[in-house]
Design a protein around this motif. Structure first.
Motif, PDB file in Angstrom:
ATOM      1  N   PRO A 100     -32.615 -16.730 -48.982  1.00 51.49           N
ATOM      2  CA  PRO A 100     -32.896 -16.005 -47.738  1.00 51.49           C
ATOM      3  C   PRO A 100     -32.947 -16.953 -46.543  1.00 51.49           C
ATOM      4  CG  PRO A 100     -34.441 -15.390 -49.479  1.00 51.49           C
ATOM      5  CD  PRO A 100     -33.692 -16.583 -49.970  1.00 51.49           C
ATOM      6  N   VAL A 101     -32.665 -16.420 -45.363  1.00 50.68           N
ATOM      7  CA  VAL A 101     -32.742 -17.203 -44.131  1.00 50.68           C
ATOM      8  C   VAL A 101     -34.217 -17.418 -43.787  1.00 50.68           C
ATOM      9  CG1 VAL A 101     -32.200 -17.246 -41.669  1.00 50.68           C
ATOM     10  CG2 VAL A 101     -30.546 -16.308 -43.297  1.00 50.68           C
ATOM     11  N   VAL A 102     -34.650 -18.687 -43.758  1.00 46.10           N
ATOM     12  CA  VAL A 102     -36.065 -18.989 -43.501  1.00 46.10           C
ATOM     13  C   VAL A 102     -36.254 -19.972 -42.350  1.00 46.10           C
ATOM     14  CG1 VAL A 102     -36.875 -18.478 -45.823  1.00 46.10           C
ATOM     15  CG2 VAL A 102     -36.008 -20.757 -45.319  1.00 46.10           C
ATOM     16  N   GLY A 103     -35.200 -20.318 -41.641  1.00 41.72           N
ATOM     17  CA  GLY A 103     -35.356 -21.163 -40.465  1.00 41.72           C
ATOM     18  C   GLY A 103     -35.663 -22.607 -40.765  1.00 41.72           C
TER      19      GLY A 103
ATOM     20  N   SER B   8     -29.485 -31.095 -37.556  1.00 41.54           N
ATOM     21  CA  SER B   8     -29.840 -30.001 -36.648  1.00 41.54           C
ATOM     22  C   SER B   8     -30.539 -30.532 -35.408  1.00 41.54           C
ATOM     23  CB  SER B   8     -30.772 -29.005 -37.353  1.00 41.54           C
ATOM     24  OG  SER B   8     -30.116 -28.323 -38.381  1.00 41.54           O
ATOM     25  N   TYR B   9     -30.314 -29.841 -34.286  1.00 39.18           N
ATOM     26  CA  TYR B   9     -31.026 -30.168 -33.053  1.00 39.18           C
ATOM     27  C   TYR B   9     -32.490 -29.782 -33.227  1.00 39.18           C
ATOM     28  CZ  TYR B   9     -32.380 -30.028 -28.122  1.00 39.18           C
ATOM     29  OH  TYR B   9     -33.012 -30.231 -26.922  1.00 39.18           O
ATOM     30  N   GLY B  10     -33.387 -30.693 -32.912  1.00 36.94           N
ATOM     31  CA  GLY B  10     -34.807 -30.395 -33.100  1.00 36.94           C
ATOM     32  C   GLY B  10     -35.699 -31.489 -32.572  1.00 36.94           C
ATOM     33  N   GLY B  11     -36.994 -31.235 -32.649  1.00 32.15           N
ATOM     34  CA  GLY B  11     -37.968 -32.171 -32.120  1.00 32.15           C
ATOM     35  C   GLY B  11     -38.966 -32.644 -33.150  1.00 32.15           C
ATOM     36  N   THR B  12     -40.038 -31.851 -33.354  1.00 27.72           N
ATOM     37  CA  THR B  12     -41.133 -32.282 -34.216  1.00 27.72           C
ATOM     38  C   THR B  12     -40.682 -32.523 -35.645  1.00 27.72           C
ATOM     39  OG1 THR B  12     -42.612 -30.933 -32.858  1.00 27.72           O
ATOM     40  CG2 THR B  12     -43.493 -31.772 -34.913  1.00 27.72           C
ATOM     41  N   SER B  13     -39.825 -31.655 -36.188  1.00 26.76           N
ATOM     42  CA  SER B  13     -39.396 -31.804 -37.583  1.00 26.76           C
ATOM     43  C   SER B  13     -38.616 -33.106 -37.776  1.00 26.76           C
ATOM     44  CB  SER B  13     -38.548 -30.617 -38.019  1.00 26.76           C
ATOM     45  OG  SER B  13     -37.364 -30.529 -37.252  1.00 26.76           O
ATOM     46  N   MET B  14     -37.776 -33.454 -36.796  1.00 27.81           N
ATOM     47  CA  MET B  14     -36.985 -34.679 -36.892  1.00 27.81           C
ATOM     48  C   MET B  14     -37.883 -35.910 -36.802  1.00 27.81           C
ATOM     49  SD  MET B  14     -33.861 -35.847 -34.459  1.00 27.81           S
ATOM     50  CE  MET B  14     -34.962 -35.785 -33.037  1.00 27.81           C
ATOM     51  N   LEU B  15     -38.838 -35.885 -35.878  1.00 29.77           N
ATOM     52  CA  LEU B  15     -39.767 -37.010 -35.746  1.00 29.77           C
ATOM     53  C   LEU B  15     -40.602 -37.175 -37.007  1.00 29.77           C
ATOM     54  CD1 LEU B  15     -40.945 -36.474 -32.042  1.00 29.77           C
ATOM     55  CD2 LEU B  15     -39.435 -38.274 -32.901  1.00 29.77           C
ATOM     56  N   THR B  16     -40.999 -36.044 -37.596  1.00 29.46           N
ATOM     57  CA  THR B  16     -41.771 -36.090 -38.825  1.00 29.46           C
ATOM     58  C   THR B  16     -40.977 -36.708 -39.962  1.00 29.46           C
ATOM     59  OG1 THR B  16     -42.988 -34.100 -38.149  1.00 29.46           O
ATOM     60  CG2 THR B  16     -43.084 -34.709 -40.480  1.00 29.46           C
ATOM     61  N   LEU B  17     -39.705 -36.330 -40.070  1.00 34.45           N
ATOM     62  CA  LEU B  17     -38.850 -36.897 -41.111  1.00 34.45           C
ATOM     63  C   LEU B  17     -38.706 -38.403 -40.951  1.00 34.45           C
ATOM     64  CD1 LEU B  17     -35.956 -34.318 -41.563  1.00 34.45           C
ATOM     65  CD2 LEU B  17     -37.480 -35.170 -43.351  1.00 34.45           C
ATOM     66  N   LEU B  18     -38.440 -38.862 -39.725  1.00 33.98           N
ATOM     67  CA  LEU B  18     -38.265 -40.293 -39.495  1.00 33.98           C
ATOM     68  C   LEU B  18     -39.575 -41.041 -39.720  1.00 33.98           C
ATOM     69  CD1 LEU B  18     -35.849 -40.204 -36.429  1.00 33.98           C
ATOM     70  CD2 LEU B  18     -35.324 -40.970 -38.745  1.00 33.98           C
TER      71      LEU B  18
ATOM     72  N   GLU C 189     -27.382 -19.563 -33.592  1.00 41.89           N
ATOM     73  CA  GLU C 189     -28.189 -20.755 -33.894  1.00 41.89           C
ATOM     74  C   GLU C 189     -27.310 -21.890 -34.412  1.00 41.89           C
ATOM     75  OE1 GLU C 189     -31.243 -20.660 -33.028  1.00 41.89           O
ATOM     76  OE2 GLU C 189     -31.527 -18.494 -32.788  1.00 41.89           O
ATOM     77  N   HIS C 190     -26.123 -22.060 -33.807  1.00 42.45           N
ATOM     78  CA  HIS C 190     -25.186 -23.017 -34.385  1.00 42.45           C
ATOM     79  C   HIS C 190     -25.543 -24.476 -34.132  1.00 42.45           C
ATOM     80  CE1 HIS C 190     -23.325 -21.266 -30.641  1.00 42.45           C
ATOM     81  NE2 HIS C 190     -23.448 -22.526 -30.279  1.00 42.45           N
ATOM     82  N   SER C 191     -26.500 -24.744 -33.264  1.00 43.94           N
ATOM     83  CA  SER C 191     -26.936 -26.135 -33.079  1.00 43.94           C
ATOM     84  C   SER C 191     -28.191 -26.460 -33.874  1.00 43.94           C
ATOM     85  CB  SER C 191     -27.174 -26.427 -31.597  1.00 43.94           C
ATOM     86  OG  SER C 191     -28.219 -25.602 -31.097  1.00 43.94           O
ATOM     87  N   THR C 192     -28.803 -25.447 -34.490  1.00 42.98           N
ATOM     88  CA  THR C 192     -30.058 -25.671 -35.220  1.00 42.98           C
ATOM     89  C   THR C 192     -29.898 -25.268 -36.688  1.00 42.98           C
ATOM     90  OG1 THR C 192     -30.835 -23.512 -34.377  1.00 42.98           O
ATOM     91  CG2 THR C 192     -31.530 -25.488 -33.175  1.00 42.98           C
ATOM     92  N   ASP C 193     -30.336 -24.070 -37.034  1.00 41.52           N
ATOM     93  CA  ASP C 193     -30.389 -23.682 -38.446  1.00 41.52           C
ATOM     94  C   ASP C 193     -29.018 -23.611 -39.108  1.00 41.52           C
ATOM     95  OD1 ASP C 193     -33.074 -23.491 -38.037  1.00 41.52           O
ATOM     96  OD2 ASP C 193     -33.161 -21.306 -38.017  1.00 41.52           O
ATOM     97  N   PHE C 194     -27.974 -23.234 -38.339  1.00 43.25           N
ATOM     98  CA  PHE C 194     -26.655 -23.003 -38.935  1.00 43.25           C
ATOM     99  C   PHE C 194     -25.645 -24.091 -38.588  1.00 43.25           C
ATOM    100  CE2 PHE C 194     -28.638 -18.882 -39.225  1.00 43.25           C
ATOM    101  CZ  PHE C 194     -28.169 -18.368 -40.435  1.00 43.25           C
ATOM    102  N   ILE C 195     -26.137 -25.289 -38.302  1.00 45.60           N
ATOM    103  CA  ILE C 195     -25.204 -26.357 -37.931  1.00 45.60           C
ATOM    104  C   ILE C 195     -24.324 -26.784 -39.114  1.00 45.60           C
ATOM    105  CG2 ILE C 195     -26.702 -28.348 -38.430  1.00 45.60           C
ATOM    106  CD1 ILE C 195     -25.673 -29.495 -35.699  1.00 45.60           C
ATOM    107  N   LEU C 196     -24.801 -26.587 -40.334  1.00 42.12           N
ATOM    108  CA  LEU C 196     -23.971 -26.907 -41.498  1.00 42.12           C
ATOM    109  C   LEU C 196     -22.768 -25.964 -41.575  1.00 42.12           C
ATOM    110  CD1 LEU C 196     -23.457 -28.600 -43.990  1.00 42.12           C
ATOM    111  CD2 LEU C 196     -25.048 -27.154 -45.270  1.00 42.12           C
ATOM    112  N   SER C 197     -22.911 -24.750 -41.072  1.00 40.08           N
ATOM    113  CA  SER C 197     -21.775 -23.832 -41.012  1.00 40.08           C
ATOM    114  C   SER C 197     -20.729 -24.357 -40.036  1.00 40.08           C
ATOM    115  CB  SER C 197     -22.251 -22.442 -40.576  1.00 40.08           C
ATOM    116  OG  SER C 197     -23.245 -21.944 -41.441  1.00 40.08           O
TER     117      SER C 197
END
Length: 358
Positions: free
Chosen positions: A320-323, A330-340, A248-256
């Motif tokens: 814990p890992v919670v996604g 992170s690469y994403g759709g709805t969550s990014m639009l919601t933030l903006l 999941e290196h483009s989404t949840d673990f991109i900070l790694s």
């Protein structure tokens, strides 16, 4: 078309910081997922920034006026998920409305809007009547999301509403009491967790107990973080990422990925951008001219902060890992639009502040 609708510009300081963060995120995403993901992310970011600009044109009293309707609409979408939702990996969280949307993400805006609306005209701190109403409103959203099942998002959505309650000035005695109650409820709540949720908690406590299965993600993440050192291995040179050891290196673990390739210095730069954005948003919230706008802007800012904290804690093994994705990186759709969109609400409060009456 009314030209006055397009006369309100987002706060320039906040916009510069957001654009710097977005640019940094695209650089990291290129290394994590390639040019195709960058192009898709850029399109989504463009739509999100357009939404931010359009929301900035809306007078904040309209948010207050339509908060109940927006909240009810979000709840109806959550209910619709159970009947018409798309099931992915055993979880039914998305609706196909021409494009896939995740209604639970929308609740991170609609819920704090509704709780702020409940407290808008009451003396603060609110009495038990208003706190009970707020608790019911929060519980409906969180409960529906938990049943999808999506415990992580349910907690975040509940937190978005609880932040409004916190900012409304409830006593520390009540806060401590709730924390003690929550801690005492952990053994009971454990019985209601799904098996994969229990495994996430167990792997948080001891990931080495199952290094090739449930513990793989966090072990590889720690290796990536530690190997980055102070300056990192260099852009696109991270072995954990490029050799696909890191999931999941483009989404949840991109900070790694960022930690491995840009090192401690790169992470520090990212957190500096985050801190400046948060401080600017709190400044805008503090300058708001009425209770509703102060509570709403403050809660949206705290949710942004919690996103960052949980993701950073998750990839480093502190939580814990919670996604939970890394905001605007992170690469994403709805969550990014919601933030903006939430930043659009904050900038609308700033841009229209001279028009808002006490």
């Amino acid at each position: 078309m009314n030209k006055r609708f397009f006369t309100y510009m987002p706060d320039p300081t906040l916009m510069i910081l957001l654009l710097l963060l977005i640019s940094y995120g695209l650089v990291v995403l290129y290394s994590a997922g390639g040019i195709v993901l960058v192009e898709r992310q850029a399109v989504r970011l463009g739509l999100g920034l357009l939404a931010l600009y359009l929301i900035t044109q809306i007078r904040p009293e309209r948010f207050e006026q339509f908060s109940p309707l927006i909240y009810v609409g979000s709840v109806m979408l959550l209910i619709a998920v159970f009947f018409f939702g798309i099931s992915v990996k055993g979880a039914q969280r998305w609706l196909d409305l021409g494009i896939s949307i995740q209604p639970s993400e929308l609740c991170k805006i609609s819920l704090p809007m509704m709780v702020a609306w409940i407290f808008r005209h009451t003396a603060l701190p609110p009495n038990w009547k208003y706190l009970t109403i707020a608790a019911v409103v929060i519980g409906i959203c969180a409960g529906l999301i938990y049943k999808q099942p999506d415990l992580g998002t349910a907690i975040l959505v509940a937190a978005s509403g609880l932040f409004v309650v916190f900012l409304a000035g409830i006593s520390w005695r009540l806060i401590i009491g709730l924390l003690v109650f929550a801690a005492a409820s952990i053994p009971v709540m454990w019985q209601f967790l799904h098996e994969y949720q229990k495994q996430r908690v167990l792997m948080f406590l001891n990931p080495e107990s199952d290094p090739l299965n449930y513990g793989w993600n966090i072990i590889q993440s720690k290796i990536a973080i530690g190997s980055g050192g102070f300056w990192g291995k260099g852009w696109t040179e991270g072995s954990q990422t490029q050799l696909d050891f890191l999931p999941e290196h483009s989404t949840d673990f991109i900070l790694s990925v960022l930690s491995e390739e840009f090192g401690f210095f790169g992470v520090l730069l990212l957190f500096l951008l985050y801190a400046l954005i948060i401080l600017r948003c709190f400044f805008i919230a503090q300058q708001a001219k009425n209770t509703y706008n102060r509570l709403l802007c403050g809660a949206l800012t705290l949710i942004f902060f919690v996103y960052i904290t949980i993701n950073a804690g998750m990839i480093s093994g502190v939580l814990p890992v919670v996604g939970v994705p890394l905001p605007l990186v992170s690469y994403g759709g709805t969550s990014m639009l919601t933030l903006l969109a939430s930043f659009g609400i904050i900038t609308a409060v700033h841009s229209h502040k001279k028009l808002i009456q006490q």
